[in-house]
Write an enzyme that holds these catalytic residues in place. Structure first.
Site, PDB file in Angstrom:
ATOM      1  N   SER A  61      -2.663   4.324 -13.972  1.00  0.00           N
ATOM      2  CA  SER A  61      -3.606   3.841 -15.344  1.00  0.00           C
ATOM      3  C   SER A  61      -3.872   2.424 -15.379  1.00  0.00           C
ATOM      4  CB  SER A  61      -3.024   4.512 -16.522  1.00  0.00           C
ATOM      5  OG  SER A  61      -3.459   5.870 -16.819  1.00  0.00           O
ATOM      6  N   THR A  62      -3.359   1.481 -14.384  1.00  0.00           N
ATOM      7  CA  THR A  62      -3.455   0.227 -14.476  1.00  0.00           C
ATOM      8  C   THR A  62      -4.592  -0.332 -13.961  1.00  0.00           C
ATOM      9  OG1 THR A  62      -1.841  -0.656 -12.871  1.00  0.00           O
ATOM     10  CG2 THR A  62      -0.972  -0.043 -14.958  1.00  0.00           C
ATOM     11  N   GLY A  63      -5.240   0.457 -13.196  1.00  0.00           N
ATOM     12  CA  GLY A  63      -6.578  -0.228 -12.423  1.00  0.00           C
ATOM     13  C   GLY A  63      -7.893   0.423 -13.124  1.00  0.00           C
ATOM     14  N   ASN A  82      -7.798  12.013 -11.019  1.00  0.00           N
ATOM     15  CA  ASN A  82      -8.496  11.943 -12.033  1.00  0.00           C
ATOM     16  C   ASN A  82      -8.529  13.580 -12.378  1.00  0.00           C
ATOM     17  OD1 ASN A  82     -11.007  13.025 -10.901  1.00  0.00           O
ATOM     18  ND2 ASN A  82     -11.183  11.146 -10.017  1.00  0.00           N
ATOM     19  N   GLY A 130      -9.833   3.710  -6.004  1.00  0.00           N
ATOM     20  CA  GLY A 130      -8.554   3.077  -6.037  1.00  0.00           C
ATOM     21  C   GLY A 130      -7.555   3.596  -5.266  1.00  0.00           C
ATOM     22  N   ASP A 135      -6.288   6.624  -5.428  1.00  0.00           N
ATOM     23  CA  ASP A 135      -6.933   8.086  -5.096  1.00  0.00           C
ATOM     24  C   ASP A 135      -7.592   8.312  -3.845  1.00  0.00           C
ATOM     25  OD1 ASP A 135      -7.103  10.760  -5.565  1.00  0.00           O
ATOM     26  OD2 ASP A 135      -8.572  10.507  -7.352  1.00  0.00           O
ATOM     27  N   TYR A 141      -8.566   2.548 -15.061  1.00  0.00           N
ATOM     28  CA  TYR A 141      -8.265   3.109 -16.390  1.00  0.00           C
ATOM     29  C   TYR A 141      -7.982   2.054 -17.296  1.00  0.00           C
ATOM     30  CZ  TYR A 141      -8.992   8.071 -14.869  1.00  0.00           C
ATOM     31  OH  TYR A 141      -9.602   9.220 -14.365  1.00  0.00           O
ATOM     32  N   ASP A 160       0.858  -1.177   0.134  1.00  0.00           N
ATOM     33  CA  ASP A 160      -0.009   0.033  -0.075  1.00  0.00           C
ATOM     34  C   ASP A 160       0.765   1.285   0.150  1.00  0.00           C
ATOM     35  OD1 ASP A 160      -1.738   2.111   0.671  1.00  0.00           O
ATOM     36  OD2 ASP A 160      -2.377   1.271   2.259  1.00  0.00           O
TER      37      ASP A 160
END
Ligand code: ADP
Length: 181
Positions: free
Chosen positions: A127-129, A30, A38, A40, A131, A16
């Protein structure tokens, strides 16, 4: 895993990012800068309201943040001085300059970090979650962008790649071993 590359130490962490003890934690935010799911959500929850307050001030000044760009705030209650918020691209079949936009995220983050004399920084897998950016391509872009940067600048002592999910962790482990970093 820990490696030395140029004078920079590269660490791979499975866990984490809100637990990282570094000068700066990177957030995959975003364009609204108002928080989300996620990583964020995890950063805003752990860091407290001060981060959101500063994000709102940035919004009032410049109306959010564009894809590929980055802004900096305090880290609130986190074990860091700063959070750099970047906006990764949403993956839409790869035909909308997604790769260039993800590369811009890493470059803009590192330049902003340098401006603020940040010596240690932790990156999530931007971006790999939600997005949906393909994880292998995203890892290649992350490692290449960071490697290019630290070859030219010696300002950063320590870089952490923090992988929350097992798949990203395995991808980074393999790529770091192969890359000579
Ligand atoms: P994006 O919208 O940019 O895809 P996400 O937050 O959905 O952002 O996912 C980005 C990456 O962050 C994913 O690989 C996800 O597994 C990871 N992630 C989610 N929570 C955490 C966390 N607490 N620490 C580090 N990484 C996290």
């Amino acid at each position: 895993m820990r490696k030395e590359y140029n004078p920079t130490s590269i660490e791979l962490i499975h866990g984490d990012i809100t637990k990282s003890e570094v000068d700066c934690i990177v957030n995959a935010a975003n364009t609204s800068l108002l928080g989300g799911g996620g990583v964020d959500g995890a950063i805003h929850r752990a860091g407290g309201s001060e981060i959101l307050e500063q994000c709102k001030q940035i919004r009032a000044r410049q109306g959010g943040c564009a894809v590929g760009e980055a802004v900096i705030t305090t880290a609130g209650k986190l074990n860091s001085k700063y959070v750099i918020h970047t906006i990764g691209p949403v993956w839409n079949d790869g035909k909308n300059n997604e790769e260039e936009k993800l590369q811009s995220c890493y470059i803009n983050i590192l330049e902003l970090a340098c401006k603020h004399n940040i010596r240690s920084i932790a990156f999530p897998n931007i971006s790999t979650g939600i997005y949906r950016f393909p994880k292998i391509v995203a890892a290649q872009i992350a490692l290449k962008s960071v490697k290019n940067y630290i070859e030219l600048h010696s300002a950063i002592d320590r870089i952490q790649f923090v992988c929350f999910d097992e798949e990203n962790y395995q991808i980074y482990q393999k790529m770091l071993e192969e890359s000579g970093m």
